[in-house]
Motif scaffolding. Structure first.
Motif, PDB file in Angstrom:
ATOM      1  N   ALA A   1       0.973  -1.218  -0.042  1.00 18.13           N
ATOM      2  CA  ALA A   1      -0.011  -0.050  -0.134  1.00 18.13           C
ATOM      3  C   ALA A   1       0.737   1.164  -0.029  1.00 18.13           C
ATOM      4  O   ALA A   1       0.327   2.145  -0.660  1.00 18.13           O
ATOM      5  CB  ALA A   1      -0.864  -0.141   1.162  1.00 18.13           C
ATOM      6  N   VAL A   2       1.879   1.327   0.625  1.00 16.97           N
ATOM      7  CA  VAL A   2       2.787   2.444   0.809  1.00 16.97           C
ATOM      8  C   VAL A   2       3.424   2.454  -0.653  1.00 16.97           C
ATOM      9  O   VAL A   2       3.796   3.764  -0.966  1.00 16.97           O
ATOM     10  CB  VAL A   2       3.780   2.275   1.913  1.00 16.97           C
ATOM     11  N   LEU A   3       3.963   1.398  -1.082  1.00 22.27           N
ATOM     12  CA  LEU A   3       4.584   1.509  -2.461  1.00 22.27           C
ATOM     13  C   LEU A   3       3.612   2.300  -3.435  1.00 22.27           C
ATOM     14  O   LEU A   3       4.158   3.191  -4.440  1.00 22.27           O
ATOM     15  CB  LEU A   3       5.158   0.251  -2.906  1.00 22.27           C
ATOM     16  N   GLN A   4       2.319   1.757  -3.403  1.00 22.16           N
ATOM     17  CA  GLN A   4       1.266   2.181  -4.296  1.00 22.16           C
ATOM     18  C   GLN A   4       1.203   3.679  -4.177  1.00 22.16           C
ATOM     19  O   GLN A   4       0.936   4.469  -5.289  1.00 22.16           O
ATOM     20  CB  GLN A   4       0.143   1.575  -4.374  1.00 22.16           C
ATOM     21  N   ALA A   5       1.172   4.161  -2.908  1.00 22.86           N
ATOM     22  CA  ALA A   5       1.001   5.437  -2.537  1.00 22.86           C
ATOM     23  C   ALA A   5       2.207   6.351  -3.173  1.00 22.86           C
ATOM     24  O   ALA A   5       1.943   7.519  -3.842  1.00 22.86           O
ATOM     25  CB  ALA A   5       0.653   5.763  -1.041  1.00 22.86           C
ATOM     26  N   CYS A   6       3.268   5.840  -2.938  1.00 27.04           N
ATOM     27  CA  CYS A   6       4.591   6.269  -3.376  1.00 27.04           C
ATOM     28  C   CYS A   6       4.693   6.468  -4.804  1.00 27.04           C
ATOM     29  O   CYS A   6       5.007   7.720  -5.405  1.00 27.04           O
ATOM     30  CB  CYS A   6       5.834   5.554  -2.872  1.00 27.04           C
ATOM     31  N   ALA A   7       4.266   5.600  -5.703  1.00 30.06           N
ATOM     32  CA  ALA A   7       4.145   5.517  -7.150  1.00 30.06           C
ATOM     33  C   ALA A   7       3.317   6.564  -7.610  1.00 30.06           C
ATOM     34  O   ALA A   7       3.453   7.423  -8.593  1.00 30.06           O
ATOM     35  CB  ALA A   7       3.929   4.022  -7.548  1.00 30.06           C
ATOM     36  N   ALA A   8       2.083   6.658  -6.800  1.00 36.98           N
ATOM     37  CA  ALA A   8       1.161   7.626  -7.148  1.00 36.98           C
ATOM     38  C   ALA A   8       1.541   9.189  -6.862  1.00 36.98           C
ATOM     39  O   ALA A   8       1.385   9.958  -7.904  1.00 36.98           O
ATOM     40  CB  ALA A   8      -0.089   7.588  -6.579  1.00 36.98           C
ATOM     41  N   ALA A   9       2.337   9.480  -5.925  1.00 43.23           N
ATOM     42  CA  ALA A   9       2.784  10.625  -5.584  1.00 43.23           C
ATOM     43  C   ALA A   9       3.970  11.175  -6.520  1.00 43.23           C
ATOM     44  O   ALA A   9       4.010  12.238  -7.077  1.00 43.23           O
ATOM     45  CB  ALA A   9       3.424  10.685  -4.253  1.00 43.23           C
ATOM     46  N   CYS A  10       4.786  10.111  -6.898  1.00 42.55           N
ATOM     47  CA  CYS A  10       5.946  10.445  -7.807  1.00 42.55           C
ATOM     48  C   CYS A  10       5.287  10.622  -9.283  1.00 42.55           C
ATOM     49  O   CYS A  10       5.943  11.548  -9.934  1.00 42.55           O
ATOM     50  CB  CYS A  10       6.734   8.998  -8.043  1.00 42.55           C
ATOM     51  N   ARG A  11       4.275   9.904  -9.754  1.00 45.64           N
ATOM     52  CA  ARG A  11       3.744   9.998 -11.053  1.00 45.64           C
ATOM     53  C   ARG A  11       3.184  11.450 -10.920  1.00 45.64           C
ATOM     54  O   ARG A  11       3.315  11.992 -11.965  1.00 45.64           O
ATOM     55  CB  ARG A  11       2.727   8.994 -11.114  1.00 45.64           C
ATOM     56  N   ALA A  12       2.432  11.902 -10.137  1.00 43.66           N
ATOM     57  CA  ALA A  12       1.673  13.086  -9.910  1.00 43.66           C
ATOM     58  C   ALA A  12       2.830  14.179  -9.871  1.00 43.66           C
ATOM     59  O   ALA A  12       2.569  15.337 -10.645  1.00 43.66           O
ATOM     60  CB  ALA A  12       0.784  13.387  -8.805  1.00 43.66           C
ATOM     61  N   CYS A  13       3.978  14.281  -9.314  1.00 47.21           N
ATOM     62  CA  CYS A  13       4.775  15.130  -9.308  1.00 47.21           C
ATOM     63  C   CYS A  13       5.783  15.196 -10.236  1.00 47.21           C
ATOM     64  O   CYS A  13       5.983  16.297 -11.035  1.00 47.21           O
ATOM     65  CB  CYS A  13       5.636  14.953  -7.977  1.00 47.21           C
ATOM     66  N   ALA A  14       5.967  14.140 -11.206  1.00 50.52           N
ATOM     67  CA  ALA A  14       6.404  13.933 -12.326  1.00 50.52           C
ATOM     68  C   ALA A  14       5.929  14.557 -13.606  1.00 50.52           C
ATOM     69  O   ALA A  14       6.265  15.511 -14.212  1.00 50.52           O
ATOM     70  CB  ALA A  14       6.929  12.645 -12.713  1.00 50.52           C
ATOM     71  N   GLN A  15       4.593  14.421 -13.585  1.00 49.00           N
ATOM     72  CA  GLN A  15       3.575  15.058 -14.419  1.00 49.00           C
ATOM     73  C   GLN A  15       3.673  16.735 -14.455  1.00 49.00           C
ATOM     74  O   GLN A  15       3.601  17.129 -15.229  1.00 49.00           O
ATOM     75  CB  GLN A  15       2.174  14.387 -14.134  1.00 49.00           C
ATOM     76  N   GLU A  16       3.652  17.069 -13.309  1.00 47.27           N
ATOM     77  CA  GLU A  16       3.622  18.572 -12.869  1.00 47.27           C
ATOM     78  C   GLU A  16       5.164  19.201 -13.259  1.00 47.27           C
ATOM     79  O   GLU A  16       4.942  20.141 -14.118  1.00 47.27           O
ATOM     80  CB  GLU A  16       3.263  18.783 -11.547  1.00 47.27           C
ATOM     81  N   CYS A  17       6.080  18.515 -12.836  1.00 48.41           N
ATOM     82  CA  CYS A  17       7.384  19.090 -12.967  1.00 48.41           C
ATOM     83  C   CYS A  17       7.800  19.167 -14.459  1.00 48.41           C
ATOM     84  O   CYS A  17       8.378  20.071 -14.991  1.00 48.41           O
ATOM     85  CB  CYS A  17       8.512  18.257 -12.375  1.00 48.41           C
TER      86      CYS A  17
END
Lengths: 132, 132, 132, 132
Positions: D85-101
């Motif tokens: 669950a933590v890895l899925q949250a981390c992948a989601a946060a990284c994806r969102a941040c990458a998309q924005e950056c």
């Protein structure tokens, strides 16, 4: 972690970042990760009951180093007073953790590696403090 | 957060926990949450460009308060030297954040609420420091 | 922690903050503090060797709850996908910690208090998830 | 950060640590530090008002990556459900941040460096998830 060096170089106000600052940010990141791991390694040892102080000191040091790294890596409108107080807290936490880990370094290799990381971070904090 | 009081009371070595310690742990938790929220509220303001220093100070204060609360709530084998250094860093971070938020308190109610939380936490740190 | 409610109310985009969100932010803060304290209380117990899993689960839960509270209290430009994934991780961490603390609740009052805080936070996460 | 590799190797139960785990712990540490720095760099930009979403996403991603690294580096009595669950949250946060950056990568070099760190961490999370 050369990524941090690149981040500081491309920061709008990061042009004159000192080597002492970069070294301290990196030492904090390394020490935080090492102490988190050492707390967990001590917890897994047969003699965990004798490693209570080491675990506790590791947890404190991990927390303080992580925050110190974050405060230092913020270059926008810094407060020298806050930086100094945080660096002194970090040096104190690293010293306490190094002293404790050094007691177990002969028996537990993870404590030896951790003590080294704490001493490096303590020194990086002192060297940065000397420039502020 | 009376849960924390109950936790300290049921801790194996928590019998003689001082009121100053309990108050400081609670003030740190409240100030950390408040500063995290104030940083985000400032970020949403039209005049965000004039609130850079406030946002930065809020982020530092949130980080330092969270760690101070964690260090203080660990009662097992504490180090008075580390506690003192962390409390001094927390008082410094709260003071800096209060000073900045007070400048915007007339215009932004969230900065007024945050400045109050920072001053309470600064005072709780000073009162606990006086007992160590 | 009514301070958080006031912060959300005075936030530029906080006007329509749901009760489920406020309750979850508060439950996360309480659970994070409780788990940090329970890890330390377990570490001080004579039978620490039998509480390894409890300590480890407490540390994870404290970390995940603290971050979940921070992510939720940021109202500026939120990502529902990130919120959902973080809430699911938080519910999982709370469930695991509650299950472990419940095993020791008869023997250690701090584990009983902590299990209750974890169950409240797990439920608050599930209730907020149902609204997203 | 070869120190982490050495810590995992000397951990009592670290003998069979996978390369995917080591890579993910390191990617999380690097991404957390990079996002903390990118949030601050964006805050210092003239066009800060247009970077609100980037700053917010950076703060979330820094928080989630730091906690994911801590959870993963604890090898004692892990919960595969919490890790996932933590890895899925981390992948989601990284994806969102990458998309924005990535939207600002042409204009701000720090966003380009940060987007790369987020994509590497997202991938490291996905690769570790595939082994759990």
């Amino acid at each position: 972690m050369s990524t941090i060096t690149r981040m500081l170089q491309t920061h709008p106000v990061g042009g004159d970042t000192s080597e002492a600052l970069r070294a301290c940010i990196q030492a904090c990141a390394e020490c935080a990760a090492t102490c988190t791991s050492c707390a967990d390694a001590c917890l897994a040892e047969d003699m965990v009951a004798e490693l209570r102080r080491c675990i506790r000191t590791n947890l404190d040091c991990a927390d303080v180093c992580a925050v110190t790294g974050a405060v230092l890596s913020r270059l926008t409108e810094p407060s020298a007073e806050v930086q100094r107080a945080v660096l002194q807290a970090c040096a104190a936490a690293c010293r306490a953790c190094a002293q404790e880990c050094e007691k177990h370094a002969d028996m537990h290799e993870h404590c030896r590696v951790c003590a080294d990381a704490c001493r490096r971070c303590e020194q990086a904090c002192e060297e940065l403090l000397a420039t502020l």
